[in-house]
Design an enzyme around this catalytic site. Structure first.
Site, PDB file in Angstrom:
ATOM      1  N   HIS A  30       8.136 -46.192 -15.778  1.00  0.00           N
ATOM      2  CA  HIS A  30       7.181 -45.878 -15.010  1.00  0.00           C
ATOM      3  C   HIS A  30       5.908 -46.678 -14.924  1.00  0.00           C
ATOM      4  O   HIS A  30       5.002 -46.512 -14.204  1.00  0.00           O
ATOM      5  CB  HIS A  30       6.554 -44.428 -15.586  1.00  0.00           C
ATOM      6  CG  HIS A  30       6.112 -44.502 -17.244  1.00  0.00           C
ATOM      7  ND1 HIS A  30       6.635 -44.854 -18.273  1.00  0.00           N
ATOM      8  CD2 HIS A  30       4.689 -44.279 -17.442  1.00  0.00           C
ATOM      9  CE1 HIS A  30       5.792 -44.969 -19.235  1.00  0.00           C
ATOM     10  NE2 HIS A  30       4.739 -44.762 -18.835  1.00  0.00           N
ATOM     11  N   CYS A  31       6.203 -47.705 -15.516  1.00  0.00           N
ATOM     12  CA  CYS A  31       5.105 -48.702 -15.710  1.00  0.00           C
ATOM     13  C   CYS A  31       5.416 -50.067 -14.974  1.00  0.00           C
ATOM     14  O   CYS A  31       4.724 -50.380 -13.955  1.00  0.00           O
ATOM     15  CB  CYS A  31       4.477 -49.150 -17.011  1.00  0.00           C
ATOM     16  SG  CYS A  31       3.437 -47.689 -17.718  1.00  0.00           S
ATOM     17  N   ILE A  32       6.086 -50.684 -15.539  1.00  0.00           N
ATOM     18  CA  ILE A  32       6.191 -52.257 -15.300  1.00  0.00           C
ATOM     19  C   ILE A  32       6.639 -52.354 -13.953  1.00  0.00           C
ATOM     20  O   ILE A  32       6.322 -53.521 -13.226  1.00  0.00           O
ATOM     21  CB  ILE A  32       7.188 -53.058 -16.116  1.00  0.00           C
ATOM     22  CG1 ILE A  32       6.571 -52.797 -17.702  1.00  0.00           C
ATOM     23  CG2 ILE A  32       7.278 -54.565 -15.880  1.00  0.00           C
ATOM     24  CD1 ILE A  32       7.472 -53.351 -18.684  1.00  0.00           C
TER      25      ILE A  32
END
Length: 440
Positions: A270-272
């Site tokens: 969900h981030c990088i």
């Protein structure tokens, strides 16, 4: 605001957590375990019903934590957003995806802020945790909340505190990961620090919401750029006949000045894959070009195609075409031993293989069926984790290194394995006989 500080200090403050997913659920549990009364808000009635039954729908969060918090009377979940008015602090943990052109999509933040604004009352603290670009909290969220008629800083408080969840991690938890907090004003910062400090081991105050927003972006840009670097070196060293994994292991023996990052089939989570583009988009708004971010994104997003090219190469060397070949992809999760498939490169690998004419299948003990996502709907059922099931395929692609795949017996009759995680190196070391392995 003295009443709010007193409620936080004696743990009589009610904490509302909007979004009961991978970020919101552990956060809600943590505050309940710290002695606060917590209300979790979510649009999905299935999640609310599961919480009421004391069940966990996230594998690395044990059901005993949910059932214990519910049984204590300190935690409940609801789809009724009118109950926000009863909360003294409201924490926003909603998705921040990218649009079709990699532009930020803050619609979930905006809609959530509007729901809060309808019920906003004097003395409440609102904290945004969703990753976003600098300026979101003190302009967009603040502006929407002030549509309530209340004035920020004087009648309600507002802060940003980025989530730092890493699902499945054993050495750090929501409680032990330092919590960065920045408010729109000193009082907001002080209130947010007091709140998080009552439940977490360490809180790190910063001077503004924009610094806190930027810190989260820097963390993920750092990882994205370094992963892109090793992915690019993987391709280069492969052409030279050099094993990138051995190179990394040699380099990491240096006790200073080097931090190991590892290649893979593409970015997931969900981030990088998402967050760095929030910063590059905002940079463009200021007439600047975030070249490192864009270049890293280009390298990382072409890794699934590189994996498929390696499958084609491996089959060709056996005198077989990709079209018509039976190819099994191991792992839907974006990383090992978790049930989180957000932005997983496995989906693109499967779709690229299918477009090339391969007969595709997948195996993942965490996903009996491929879930329907915003981008993908493959409608496949998982193959069993058995040597017999694996042997029915012409090629295997190890996309996720689940522990269940680390058994040499599984590969005894497999003709070809395309290994993106260096999983088989430890299984067939010292000359042990194994399948033909192509590293990707």
């Amino acid at each position: 605001m003295q009443e709010l500080f007193e409620k936080i200090a004696n743990r009589t403050a009610r904490v509302g957590v909007i979004g009961q997913g991978y970020v919101g659920l552990p956060l809600a549990l943590l505050f309940a375990e710290a002695g606060f009364r917590v209300t979790g808000f979510d649009l999905d009635p299935a999640k609310v019903q599961a919480i009421a039954r004391g069940e966990s729908y996230i594998k690395h969060i044990g059901p005993e934590r949910v059932s214990g918090a519910v049984a204590s009377g300190r935690y409940e979940a609801t789809t009724d957003f009118s109950r926000l008015r009863a909360c003294d602090a409201v924490l926003i943990c909603v998705p921040t995806p990218l649009g079709t052109h990699r532009e930020p999509d803050n619609s979930y933040i905006h809609s959530t802020a509007r729901e809060i604004a309808k019920r906003l009352r004097y003395g409440q603290l609102v904290v945004l945790e969703s990753t976003t670009y600098p300026g979101t909290t003190d302009t967009e969220v603040k502006g929407i909340l002030e549509e309530s008629g209340l004035q920020c800083s004087k009648e309600f408080l507002l802060a940003f505190s980025p989530e730092r969840e890493d699902p499945g991690r054993k050495d750090f938890s929501t409680k032990s990961i330092p919590k960065v907090v920045g408010g729109v004003d000193p009082t907001s910062t002080e209130a947010a620090v007091a709140l998080y400090g009552a439940a977490m081991d360490r809180v790190v105050p910063v001077s503004s919401t924009r610094v806190a927003e930027s810190a989260k972006l820097l963390e993920n840009v750092f990882r994205s750029v370094n992963i892109a670097l090793v992915n690019e070196l993987k391709v280069i060293f492969d052409r030279m006949g050099i094993d990138i994994w051995e190179v990394i292991e040699a380099a990491r023996t240096k006790p200073f000045g080097f931090m190991p990052f590892y290649p893979g089939p593409g970015l997931g989570g969900h981030c990088i894959p998402l967050d760095p583009f929030y910063l590059s988009w905002k940079a463009a708004e200021h007439g600047l070009w975030a070249r490192f971010i864009e270049m890293a994104g280009e390298i990382n997003t072409r890794m699934p195609a590189y994996v498929v090219a390696k499958v084609t190469q491996g089959l060709n060397e056996r005198g077989q075409a990709l079209k018509g070949a039976r190819v099994l992809v191991l792992g839907l999760s974006y990383k090992a031993n978790i049930d989180d498939d957000r932005e997983s490169p496995s989906y693109e690998i499967l779709e690229l293989l299918q477009e090339a004419g391969a007969q595709i299948a997948y195996c993942d003990p965490f996903f009996p069926r491929t879930p329907r996502t915003r981008k993908h709907d493959l409608e496949l059922e998982s193959v069993p984790v058995t040597p017999e099931a694996f042997a029915r395929h012409d090629a295997l692609v190890i996309s996720t290194a689940h522990d269940q795949f680390k058994d040499a017996a599984l590969y005894r009759d497999v003709p070809l394995v395309v290994d993106t995680r260096n999983t088989l190196a430890a299984l067939f070391h010292g000359g042990a006989k194994g399948p033909r392995v192509v590293k990707a």
